[in-house]
Design a protein around this motif. Sequence first.
Motif, PDB file in Angstrom:
ATOM      1  N   ASP A   1      93.288   8.712  86.087  1.00 27.77           N
ATOM      2  CA  ASP A   1      92.131   9.545  86.496  1.00 27.77           C
ATOM      3  C   ASP A   1      91.781  10.627  85.362  1.00 27.77           C
ATOM      4  O   ASP A   1      90.789  10.730  84.896  1.00 27.77           O
ATOM      5  CB  ASP A   1      92.601  10.443  87.711  1.00 27.77           C
TER       6      ASP A   1
ATOM      7  N   ALA B   1      83.350  13.030  90.810  1.00 26.81           N
ATOM      8  CA  ALA B   1      84.226  11.866  90.793  1.00 26.81           C
ATOM      9  C   ALA B   1      83.548  10.596  90.168  1.00 26.81           C
ATOM     10  O   ALA B   1      82.367  10.594  90.029  1.00 26.81           O
ATOM     11  CB  ALA B   1      84.413  11.206  92.240  1.00 26.81           C
TER      12      ALA B   1
ATOM     13  N   ARG C   1      87.471   5.549  92.783  1.00 28.40           N
ATOM     14  CA  ARG C   1      87.188   6.633  92.171  1.00 28.40           C
ATOM     15  C   ARG C   1      88.230   7.716  91.942  1.00 28.40           C
ATOM     16  O   ARG C   1      89.159   7.616  92.431  1.00 28.40           O
ATOM     17  CB  ARG C   1      85.817   7.171  92.979  1.00 28.40           C
ATOM     18  N   THR C   2      88.075   8.358  90.911  1.00 25.62           N
ATOM     19  CA  THR C   2      88.897   9.491  90.610  1.00 25.62           C
ATOM     20  C   THR C   2      89.413  10.601  91.664  1.00 25.62           C
ATOM     21  O   THR C   2      88.435  10.576  92.415  1.00 25.62           O
ATOM     22  CB  THR C   2      88.457  10.219  89.401  1.00 25.62           C
ATOM     23  N   GLY C   3      90.602  10.631  91.816  1.00 26.68           N
ATOM     24  CA  GLY C   3      91.222  11.353  93.042  1.00 26.68           C
ATOM     25  C   GLY C   3      91.326  10.677  94.110  1.00 26.68           C
ATOM     26  O   GLY C   3      91.893  11.117  95.061  1.00 26.68           O
TER      27      GLY C   3
END
Length: 147
Positions: free
Chosen positions: A36, A55, A137-139
């Motif tokens: 990330d 994101a 997606r990031t997170g």
Amino acid sequence: MNHAALDAAFRATSYRVVTPERIFVLRIGVADAAFDAFLYREVTLGQSLGSTGGAIRWGIVTAYNPGALLSTEENQLRQRRLQNRISAAGWRFFNGCNLADDDLWPAEPNCFLLHVDEGQLRILGREFDQLAVVCGRTGTAPRLLWI
């Protein structure tokens, strides 16, 4: 192979992404904070991240072995067509490789795409006769997206 066996096979695979910084090894259901952080560094300053609350959406797609083992030459041709299709669409991507834990399947080159949504990934997966792609997606942890 039934759905449960396919799901298990996809989960028993390492999805490697080769970046200028390093090789990241992603797994379905396992978040990776370092990955990330890399993605956030890759985003151009000032670029809009859209309505995803910051994101970064991404996906992993291969053109290899849709439903059955193909010849090396056919798989390589399909993968080149996938890369050309991604480039023509203007998506940014890194190359990588899918590696099954049990080594029963040969390594499969992949394309890691930045800034793609699930609809775009489904279309691309269908176009190359895939049963599923990896998205994230990031997170959040990577997950399977069945086509």
